[in-house]
Design a protein around this motif. Structure first.
Motif, PDB file in Angstrom:
ATOM      1  N   ARG A 192       0.852  -1.199   0.000  1.00 27.84           N
ATOM      2  CA  ARG A 192       0.000   0.000   0.000  1.00 27.84           C
ATOM      3  C   ARG A 192       0.885   1.245   0.000  1.00 27.84           C
ATOM      4  O   ARG A 192       1.831   1.317   0.747  1.00 27.84           O
ATOM      5  CB  ARG A 192      -0.889   0.030   1.251  1.00 27.84           C
ATOM      6  N   ARG A 193       0.572   2.171  -0.876  1.00 25.70           N
ATOM      7  CA  ARG A 193       1.303   3.441  -0.892  1.00 25.70           C
ATOM      8  C   ARG A 193       0.302   4.574  -0.952  1.00 25.70           C
ATOM      9  O   ARG A 193      -0.833   4.393  -1.414  1.00 25.70           O
ATOM     10  CB  ARG A 193       2.218   3.566  -2.134  1.00 25.70           C
ATOM     11  N   GLY A 224      -3.859  19.598   1.616  1.00 27.76           N
ATOM     12  CA  GLY A 224      -3.181  18.295   1.559  1.00 27.76           C
ATOM     13  C   GLY A 224      -3.749  17.357   0.498  1.00 27.76           C
ATOM     14  O   GLY A 224      -3.211  16.268   0.293  1.00 27.76           O
ATOM     15  N   CYS A 264      -5.167   7.940  -0.152  1.00 32.91           N
ATOM     16  CA  CYS A 264      -4.184   8.777   0.543  1.00 32.91           C
ATOM     17  C   CYS A 264      -4.890   9.376   1.750  1.00 32.91           C
ATOM     18  O   CYS A 264      -5.960   9.987   1.618  1.00 32.91           O
ATOM     19  CB  CYS A 264      -3.663   9.901  -0.351  1.00 32.91           C
ATOM     20  N   LEU A 271      -9.714  12.807   9.738  1.00 35.43           N
ATOM     21  CA  LEU A 271      -8.920  12.416   8.571  1.00 35.43           C
ATOM     22  C   LEU A 271      -9.830  12.328   7.349  1.00 35.43           C
ATOM     23  O   LEU A 271     -10.992  11.918   7.465  1.00 35.43           O
ATOM     24  CB  LEU A 271      -8.267  11.042   8.801  1.00 35.43           C
TER      25      LEU A 271
HETATM   26  C1  LIG Z   1      -1.569  11.460  10.052  1.00 33.66           C
HETATM   27  C2  LIG Z   1      -1.206  11.547   8.594  1.00 33.66           C
HETATM   28  C3  LIG Z   1      -1.490  12.698   7.892  1.00 33.66           C
HETATM   29  C4  LIG Z   1      -1.201  12.773   6.522  1.00 33.66           C
HETATM   30  N1  LIG Z   1      -1.582  13.890   5.833  1.00 33.66           N
HETATM   31  C5  LIG Z   1      -1.332  13.945   4.505  1.00 33.66           C
HETATM   32  C6  LIG Z   1      -1.776  15.062   3.747  1.00 33.66           C
HETATM   33  O1  LIG Z   1      -2.379  16.000   4.249  1.00 33.66           O
HETATM   34  N2  LIG Z   1      -1.525  15.063   2.406  1.00 33.66           N
HETATM   35  C7  LIG Z   1      -0.861  14.032   1.784  1.00 33.66           C
HETATM   36  O2  LIG Z   1      -0.676  14.084   0.553  1.00 33.66           O
HETATM   37  N3  LIG Z   1      -0.427  12.951   2.484  1.00 33.66           N
HETATM   38  C8  LIG Z   1      -0.651  12.877   3.812  1.00 33.66           C
HETATM   39  N4  LIG Z   1      -0.261  11.779   4.526  1.00 33.66           N
HETATM   40  C9  LIG Z   1       0.405  10.654   3.833  1.00 33.66           C
HETATM   41  C10 LIG Z   1       1.905  10.595   4.143  1.00 33.66           C
HETATM   42  O3  LIG Z   1       2.554  11.658   3.494  1.00 33.66           O
HETATM   43  C11 LIG Z   1       2.448   9.222   3.689  1.00 33.66           C
HETATM   44  O4  LIG Z   1       1.804   8.211   4.438  1.00 33.66           O
HETATM   45  C12 LIG Z   1       3.953   9.108   3.881  1.00 33.66           C
HETATM   46  O5  LIG Z   1       4.642   9.979   3.011  1.00 33.66           O
HETATM   47  C13 LIG Z   1       4.450   7.690   3.633  1.00 33.66           C
HETATM   48  O6  LIG Z   1       4.076   7.224   2.348  1.00 33.66           O
HETATM   49  P1  LIG Z   1       3.212   5.906   2.130  1.00 33.66           P
HETATM   50  O7  LIG Z   1       1.845   6.163   2.710  1.00 33.66           O
HETATM   51  O8  LIG Z   1       3.177   5.692   0.650  1.00 33.66           O
HETATM   52  O9  LIG Z   1       3.893   4.790   2.834  1.00 33.66           O
HETATM   53  C14 LIG Z   1      -0.543  11.682   5.869  1.00 33.66           C
HETATM   54  C15 LIG Z   1      -0.261  10.526   6.600  1.00 33.66           C
HETATM   55  C16 LIG Z   1      -0.604  10.446   7.938  1.00 33.66           C
HETATM   56  C17 LIG Z   1      -0.318   9.161   8.678  1.00 33.66           C
END
Ligand SMILES: Cc1cc2nc3c(=O)[nH]c(=O)nc-3n(C[C@H](O)[C@H](O)[C@H](O)COP(=O)(O)O)c2cc1C
Length: 175
Positions: free
Chosen positions: A10-11, A65, A118, A142
């Motif tokens: 998952r990404r 975001g 995402c 969220l």
């Molecule tokens: C609490 C939390 C808030 C996040 N908020 C955003 C966001 O506002 N916008 C976004 O593009 N990604 C957001 N993310 C995703 C993270 O950027 C992402 O999980 C991280 O870069 C790792 O990548 P992956 O999910 O592909 O493993 C968030 C993740 C978490 C856990």
């Protein structure tokens, strides 16, 4: 799909296809949320699936975001009233943790069903609450942008040096 495959592959997806996601599919994904662990089984949460493109456009305007327009958005709310009634001041932090766990369940289930997601925290919480018609005690924690994608992001760098065995700082943990 094997659980391991979902966890490791998952990404976060930030580019979605225009293909719609059916309501039944969105509901099925949200259903995974209510199976997450929840402190004291309080379940201080609610989930709203949004598939109306006009509402999604409105949400995007107040969500820095959210980098693309997904076919669906799932909003995960904490129920501040229920949390406080059942667990006092601790309820607020428990509810936030519960929402995060529910969101992870939802994202893994979406991945299992061929959808990208995402999770987004960078958005105007009170505006999302009003747009989605939620009462004041329901706090949007969220957003989960959801949709079909052809994006295949690489694993962002992960720090493996944070895993220890038996005591903090003790090496020797093998994968
Ligand atoms: C609490 C939390 C808030 C996040 N908020 C955003 C966001 O506002 N916008 C976004 O593009 N990604 C957001 N993310 C995703 C993270 O950027 C992402 O999980 C991280 O870069 C790792 O990548 P992956 O999910 O592909 O493993 C968030 C993740 C978490 C856990």
């Amino acid at each position: 799909m094997e659980l391991k495959e979902a966890i490791f592959n998952r990404r976060s997806i930030r580019s979605f296809l225009e293909k719609p996601v059916g309501r039944e599919l969105i509901k099925e994904i949200m259903y995974a949320g209510i199976h997450a662990p929840t402190g004291g089984n309080i379940q201080p949460w609610a989930f709203v699936g949004i598939s109306d493109p006009l509402v999604i456009k409105k949400i995007r305007v107040i969500s820095p975001g959210m980098l693309d327009e997904p076919a669906a958005v799932i909003c995960v709310y904490s129920d501040q009233k229920k949390a406080f009634e059942k667990a006092g001041k601790t309820g607020e932090v428990l509810a936030l943790m519960d929402c995060a766990m529910a969101a992870q369940n939802i994202m893994l289930r979406a991945f299992d069903l061929g959808l990208g997601t995402c999770v987004i925290r960078s958005f105007n919480q009170s505006a999302v609450r009003v747009i989605t018609g939620a009462p004041e005690h329901m706090r949007p924690e969220l957003l989960i942008a959801t949709g079909y994608t052809d994006e295949k992001p690489a694993l962002p760098a992960r720090d493996t040096g944070v895993i220890y065995m038996e005591a903090y700082g003790r090496r020797g943990a093998k994968k």
